[in-house]
Write an enzyme that holds these catalytic residues in place. Structure first.
Site, PDB file in Angstrom:
ATOM      1  N   ASP A  79      16.343  -4.209  74.214  1.00 45.66           N
ATOM      2  CA  ASP A  79      16.450  -2.766  73.970  1.00 45.66           C
ATOM      3  C   ASP A  79      17.259  -2.103  75.068  1.00 45.66           C
ATOM      4  O   ASP A  79      17.591  -0.921  74.973  1.00 45.66           O
ATOM      5  CB  ASP A  79      15.050  -2.132  73.918  1.00 45.66           C
ATOM      6  CG  ASP A  79      14.525  -2.084  72.494  1.00 45.66           C
ATOM      7  OD1 ASP A  79      15.298  -2.372  71.562  1.00 45.66           O
ATOM      8  OD2 ASP A  79      13.332  -1.767  72.321  1.00 45.66           O
ATOM      9  N   ASP A 105      11.158  -6.637  63.112  1.00 46.94           N
ATOM     10  CA  ASP A 105      10.705  -6.276  64.456  1.00 46.94           C
ATOM     11  C   ASP A 105       9.259  -6.723  64.668  1.00 46.94           C
ATOM     12  O   ASP A 105       8.509  -6.956  63.710  1.00 46.94           O
ATOM     13  CB  ASP A 105      10.814  -4.742  64.585  1.00 46.94           C
ATOM     14  CG  ASP A 105      10.981  -4.261  66.022  1.00 46.94           C
ATOM     15  OD1 ASP A 105      10.786  -5.058  66.934  1.00 46.94           O
ATOM     16  OD2 ASP A 105      11.310  -3.070  66.191  1.00 46.94           O
TER      17      ASP A 105
HETATM   18  C1  DGJ Z   1      11.821  -1.890  69.029  1.00 53.08           C
HETATM   19  C2  DGJ Z   1      13.216  -2.357  68.760  1.00 53.08           C
HETATM   20  O1  DGJ Z   1      13.641  -3.213  69.770  1.00 53.08           O
HETATM   21  C3  DGJ Z   1      14.136  -1.175  68.611  1.00 53.08           C
HETATM   22  O2  DGJ Z   1      15.449  -1.596  68.449  1.00 53.08           O
HETATM   23  C4  DGJ Z   1      13.677  -0.337  67.460  1.00 53.08           C
HETATM   24  O3  DGJ Z   1      13.831  -1.039  66.269  1.00 53.08           O
HETATM   25  C5  DGJ Z   1      12.237   0.077  67.671  1.00 53.08           C
HETATM   26  N1  DGJ Z   1      11.384  -1.040  67.943  1.00 53.08           N
HETATM   27  C6  DGJ Z   1      11.716   0.806  66.475  1.00 53.08           C
HETATM   28  O4  DGJ Z   1      10.394   1.079  66.565  1.00 53.08           O
END
Ligand code: DGJ
Length: 728
Positions: free
Chosen positions: A544, A474
């Site tokens: 997301d 990430d």
């Molecule tokens: C952003 C990501 O897109 C999410 O899926 C998740 O992993 C969060 N960060 C965790 O902090």
């Protein structure tokens, strides 16, 4: 196939259905002649370039007469300062302060597997390598063009070598530049923000410059994707001319289309030159990222097929590109930071029971991480939450025949960490100023090889010790303080690019060390969804936003230049955490099952009947996953119905999925035209029992039932029926 016609000094790059043609003129400049539908090798196209005296277009030193001007030539790789007033592809500041370069052809050769070192690159094909030289400053410009017999893409990049004794500053070096003869196009960009990535935006080309860039974010970003398409006004999904341009790069980029004074269009792209200044010392070489140029006369769908196939065959890791991926459950939207071992064990048991292949422990597993304000950098498991440690979770998964995946945010550090206390100088930060924080975290200085080594060491240890099969990588903020304490002042304008090189280095080291490790890219959703990442990460978290209707739109935009076998999509809970909207479990499945599939919800809170439905979905997905991995992808749409068809390579079967929009009372009858089928073949629609020919399905369409509410699933299987020849 690459062919050089020595009589006309013309290069012909032949793809499957396209030709890319340019020539060396009598002055040693490279004139672009053609990129489009295939023409015969050897046919003289020099008539395309028509020298003419256009008053205010200046003539370079040595031009035979007033009709020779770089300003009116279609240039293959335009230079600055010799009279071409359009934007140059190369800008160099030499020791005398000048920014004028004059590159002339020296020689060329044909090579295989000629990717740039340390940068993501395509594999295979034949590469034309043309060398040009500026004798005055002893600079050598190298242009690379790769083509494949089975593709309509041309991959380009450039490099600059300093053969002189003095250093020079590279202020811009494009990955490609192309002068198209007219500007009668509509441009397409993919625009977005977190939770709303890659929405197509169309605009007519007009005099001036249309420029796309990710700003100074240091990543390809949610904002504008490193992709630009140009289509004719009448081009649609299945017909008409379109060009696509994509950068194989994950940092700050620039792509532009310049509608020029005499009606042509100059398209160019590469690393964003804003604030870029690369010190190139004697004997050094600077290499640009690759770019992909696609031409199709088969509409937007034709262009997308070319990008998808290039990505799957020649860019993604061949060990994963066509391999079925594990169906997973991810802990993020299930429990966020609020979990303990008992809760996770329960989730894992329910996931195993439903037939899932992998449990992914997302953010929150390490010390000082009960919210998103701290804990990054040390990468030590939090034994207060997980008394049996990561090994305990991994063993639990294994005991239930499941794989174990883990989340990392390798590029970041929190101020409340041992790492930061010991090595404050390992962060990007101007020593004269305070930190610019994002999500309360600081960006590590990936320009510094020691930092990359440290992070590699931490990740390597955890992955090896805990039998980890998958990593979600990430990145939850953009770069801002563009200053590396590791680099000397004269190299501070190199920070953004060096940072990206550090990211690529870490990813490729992990790929080499763990060839079976599946890595998924992520950046606050789909904030770094680009072809550069796809070289190391066979899949990327698309957004997301897991709301089925919103996500269908995001997948639609993303599919313009990335294959669905690279996009991950999860079924999450309703009301949806991003939009508050409710849609049925079947609609959420329909949208997610067109990509790499998984779940992201608290299974412990579901009813028995929901768990049973999920179990059925997983069985169905595993049966149909081959469509996603190997099929050809088609965007279908009818009003606000977003749908996709994935057609098996032999066209014998197809899987159609999607979602309807808001229910309209007394709505019109809708027919969903299905592309990509064999027109001569009959298909039985499994869900309705109807049998229809491919031709009818394409021209009239599949009749859709009246939706019974908002956001209803679209989900059909088309099974080709044996023809009378096949059945005898
Ligand atoms: C952003 C990501 O897109 C999410 O899926 C998740 O992993 C969060 N960060 C965790 O902090």
């Amino acid at each position: 196939m690459i062919f050089f016609h020595s009589k006309t000094n013309t290069f012909y790059l032949q793809g499957k259905n396209v030709s890319y043609v340019f020539r060396k003129d009598e002055y040693g400049f490279l004139n672009h002649l053609y990129f489009g539908k295939k023409v015969a090798c050897g046919e003289d196209l020099s008539f395309v370039y028509r020298p003419c005296d256009r008053g205010f277009s200046p003539n370079f030193d040595g031009a035979e007469n007033r009709s020779f001007s770089l300003d009116t030539m279609p240039n293959e790789y335009p230079v600055a300062g010799l009279g071409d007033y359009r934007r140059p592809a190369v800008m160099v500041r030499t020791r005398d302060g000048a920014r004028q370069t004059d590159f002339r052809y020296i020689d060329h050769s044909v090579e295989t597997d000629a990717g740039a070192k340390g940068l993501p690159h395509v594999r295979g094909g034949e590469t034309l390598f043309v060398r040009l030289r500026d004798d005055r400053y002893a600079l050598t410009l190298e242009l690379y063009y790769t083509v494949w017999d089975d593709s309509d893409a041309v991959v380009r990049r450039a490099a600059l070598r300093n053969d002189g004794t003095d250093s020079v500053h590279v202020l811009n070096l494009c990955s490609f530049s192309i002068d198209l003869p007219d500007a009668d196009y509509q441009s397409l960009r993919l625009f977005g923000r977190p939770c709303s990535e890659r929405a197509p935006v169309w605009q007519d080309c007009a005099p001036g410059i249309c420029e796309l860039s990710s700003g100074q974010r240091g990543s390809s970003s949610h904002y504008l994707n490193p992709f630009l398409a140009l289509k004719r006004k009448n081009t649609d999904e299945t017909h008409g001319e379109v060009y696509g341009f994509q950068l194989v790069y994950s940092g700050s980029f620039s792509l532009s289309a310049e509608y020029t004074q005499y009606g042509g269009l100059r398209v160019r792209g590469g690393i964003d030159p804003l604030g870029f200044d690369w010190l190139l010392q004697s004997g050094e070489k600077f290499e640009t990222p690759e770019s992909v140029l696609v031409y199709s006369d088969g509409g937007l769908g034709g262009m997308s097929h070319c990008f998808h196939s290039l990505c799957r065959k020649h860019l993604m890791n061949p060990d994963f590109a066509f391999r079925k991926r594990p169906v997973l459950v991810n802990s993020w939207e299930a429990v966020y930071f609020d979990f303990d071992e008992k809760k996770l064990f329960h989730l894992i048991e329910l996931a195993a029971n439903a037939g899932m292949d992998m449990f992914v422990l997302d953010d929150g597993w390490f010390t000082c991480r009960n919210d998103d304000n701290g804990g990054l950098g040390d990468w030590e498991e939090d034994l207060s939450k997980l008394p049996c440690g990561l090994k305990g979770i991994s063993d639990k998964c294994r005991s239930l025949n499941m794989l174990f995946g883990l989340w990392f945010e390798p590029e970041m550090v929190s101020e409340n960490s041992k790492l930061f206390r010991v090595h404050p100088e390992w962060c990007l930060k101007n020593p004269e100023r305070g930190f610019v924080r994002g999500r309360n975290q600081i960006v590590l200085d990936f320009c510094n090889p020691q930092v990359v080594d440290y992070v590699y060491g931490k990740m390597e240890d955890i992955i090896a010790k805990n039998g980890i099969s998958y990593v979600k990588w990430d990145m939850n903020r953009y770069l801002a303080d563009l200053y590396s304490p590791y680099l000397p002042p004269e190299r501070q304008s190199e920070v953004q690019h060096r940072y990206v090189l550090g990211v690529y280095q870490l990813a490729s080291r992990l790929n080499r060390r763990f060839p079976d490790l599946l890595m998924e890219g992520c950046s606050g959703g789909g904030g770094r969804f680009d072809a550069g990442m796809l070289n190391y990460f066979p899949q990327i978290w698309t957004s997301d936003n897991t709301d089925a209707f919103a996500r269908a739109k995001i997948q639609y935009g993303t599919s313009l230049c990335y294959p669905p076998s690279a996009m991950t999509a999860h079924v999450s809970v309703c009301p949806n955490h991003q939009t508050g909207r409710t849609s049925g479990l079947d609609a959420r499945y329909a949208v997610a099952s067109s990509c790499i599939f998984g779940y992201e919800l608290d299974l412990t809170k579901l009813s028995q009947s929901e768990l049973a439905q999920i179990k059925e979905q997983i069985t169905a997905y595993k049966r149909d996953a081959d469509f996603v991995m190997n099929g050809d992808f088609y965007r279908l749409s009818e009003g606000d119905v977003y749908a996709f068809a994935q057609v098996s390579c032999d066209k014998s079967r197809a899987y159609v999925t999607g979602i309807t929009g808001l229910k309209q009372a007394n709505d019109k009858f809708r027919f969903l035209k299905i592309y990509g089928l064999d027109c001569e073949k009959k298909y039985r629609v499994r869900e309705t029992g109807q049998t229809m020919s491919g031709r009818v399905l394409e021209n009239i369409g599949l009749p859709l039932p009246q939706a019974e509410g908002d956001f209803c699933p679209v989900c059909y299987h088309l099974d080709g029926q044996p023809t009378s020849d096949e059945s005898t």
